[in-house]
Design an enzyme around this catalytic site. Structure first.
Site, PDB file in Angstrom:
ATOM      1  CB  CYS A  97       3.313  -7.942  -4.541  1.00 34.49           C
ATOM      2  SG  CYS A  97       2.391  -7.980  -2.986  1.00 34.49           S
ATOM      3  CB  CYS A 193       0.423  -0.477   0.268  1.00 34.88           C
ATOM      4  SG  CYS A 193       0.231   0.267   1.900  1.00 34.88           S
TER       5      CYS A 193
END
Length: 352
Positions: A97, A193
């Site tokens: 990420c 998430c």
């Protein structure tokens, strides 16, 4: 002219204080919410997080934008996550990420909009001496996030600020309260998430067929069953069922797995490697020069106590590390990060 900085604002207290500090230091600050991908079948609270970030931006009287990084996140993080488990490895999505989204898509977004820098709420430090950038651990050892930043390059570090990295988290909280930031008392977010509040096997079951299989002991005896060998990692001590009460009462750790046979092997002690056993890294990134004739430290888990080690072989795309003490067997696919003191030298992906 003021230097322009885009702050990645997640809706949390750390990035909120990062924006606050930069404004106080005289930068031209813009808050940016980075929108990432999540599967349609899973509820994600990104709208609430974006609203919190907007509230902070309004409180600080700074502009606010949204960076759409869904494609970069889907390909670089989620697809990678699934593919690594399919291959029998243990991925680190936080590293990817940072590489593909926060310091990939977001950095490009900022440059296209004329920003000189981007900033995040990471607990890490970026220092420049004589034109060379050094990535260092965060001041707060409990929050240090340099482990997840080993893919950063010298070119990227020229454009990155870590405004809270030199400060303990407790002080950041107090600053937020003093400035009456809307996120001052907000709890830290946990996890990824796209996983939300479900576990890894449940998530993977939407993309990979998981077939229950046998749990064996080191003698090869079948002592239980599991949900699918793909989802287990070395050292894991939960997520499988043992048949006898005696076995259930004693912690068992995954010490190996066979993807083709769909079996995992467990033992009452985690797998261990002896001192001077080799760890081979590929997909390496070196931030600053790595000393091949000096002792350094390595970490292949977040918050792991660093292991004193030596580099024994350096190739164009690989490194061989030999820890100097006994250590738990690392999982292929995990990140191994190199340190010298509090300086992060770089890292790579464990292949063996």
């Amino acid at each position: 002219m003021k230097k322009q900085v885009f702050v990645g604002m997640s809706g949390g207290v750390d990035s909120s204080v990062a924006a606050l500090r930069l404004k106080q230091q005289g930068y031209d600050v813009t808050g940016v919410f980075i929108k990432v991908w999540h599967p349609e079948w899973l509820v994600c609270n990104w709208e609430a997080e974006r609203l919190d970030a907007m509230r902070v931006a309004a409180h600080l009287e700074i502009p606010f934008l949204t960076c759409n990084a869904q494609e970069a996140y889907k390909k670089g993080v989620a697809d990678y996550f699934i593919a690594e488990y399919e291959a029998g490895r243990t991925p680190n999505p936080d590293v990817m990420c940072n590489q593909h989204v926060k310091f990939g898509a977001f950095l490009e977004f900022a440059k296209k909009h004329g920003a000189d820098y981007i900033a995040t709420g990471h607990y890490a430090q970026n220092h420049c001496i004589d034109g060379t950038y050094t990535l260092k651990r965060g001041n707060d050892t409990d929050k240090d996030q340099s482990y997840f930043l080993w893919t950063l390059t010298q070119e990227q570090l020229q454009h990155i600020l870590f405004p809270v990295g030199d400060t303990p988290k407790s002080t950041i909280r107090k600053e937020a309260e003093t400035a009456k930031l809307p996120t001052a008392k907000k709890q830290d977010s946990q996890g990824i998430c796209f996983l939300g509040h479900i576990d890894i096997p449940e998530f993977l079951s939407h993309y990979v067929k998981l077939i229950p299989g046998e749990v064996r002991n080191k003698s090869g005896e079948v002592i239980g069953e599991h949900t699918g060998a793909l989802v287990y990692t070395l050292g894991q001590r939960h997520g499988f069922t043992l048949h006898t009460k005696t076995n259930q009462e004693i912690p068992h750790y995954v010490v190996s797995k066979d993807i083709k046979a769909n079996t995992i092997t467990v033992d009452t002690t985690p797998g261990q490697k002896q001192a001077d056993s080799k760890i081979i890294l590929q997909q390496i990134n070196i931030i600053t020069d790595v000393p091949t004739d000096e002792q350094l430290e390595v970490q292949f888990r977040y918050r792991q106590k660093p292991l004193p080690s030596h580099i024994t072989d350096v190739q164009a795309n690989s490194l061989t590390i030999e820890p100097q003490i006994t250590y738990h067997t690392p999982a292929p696919g995990q990140s191994c990060v190199l340190y010298q003191g509090d300086v992060c030298l770089g890292g790579g992906i464990i292949t063996a």
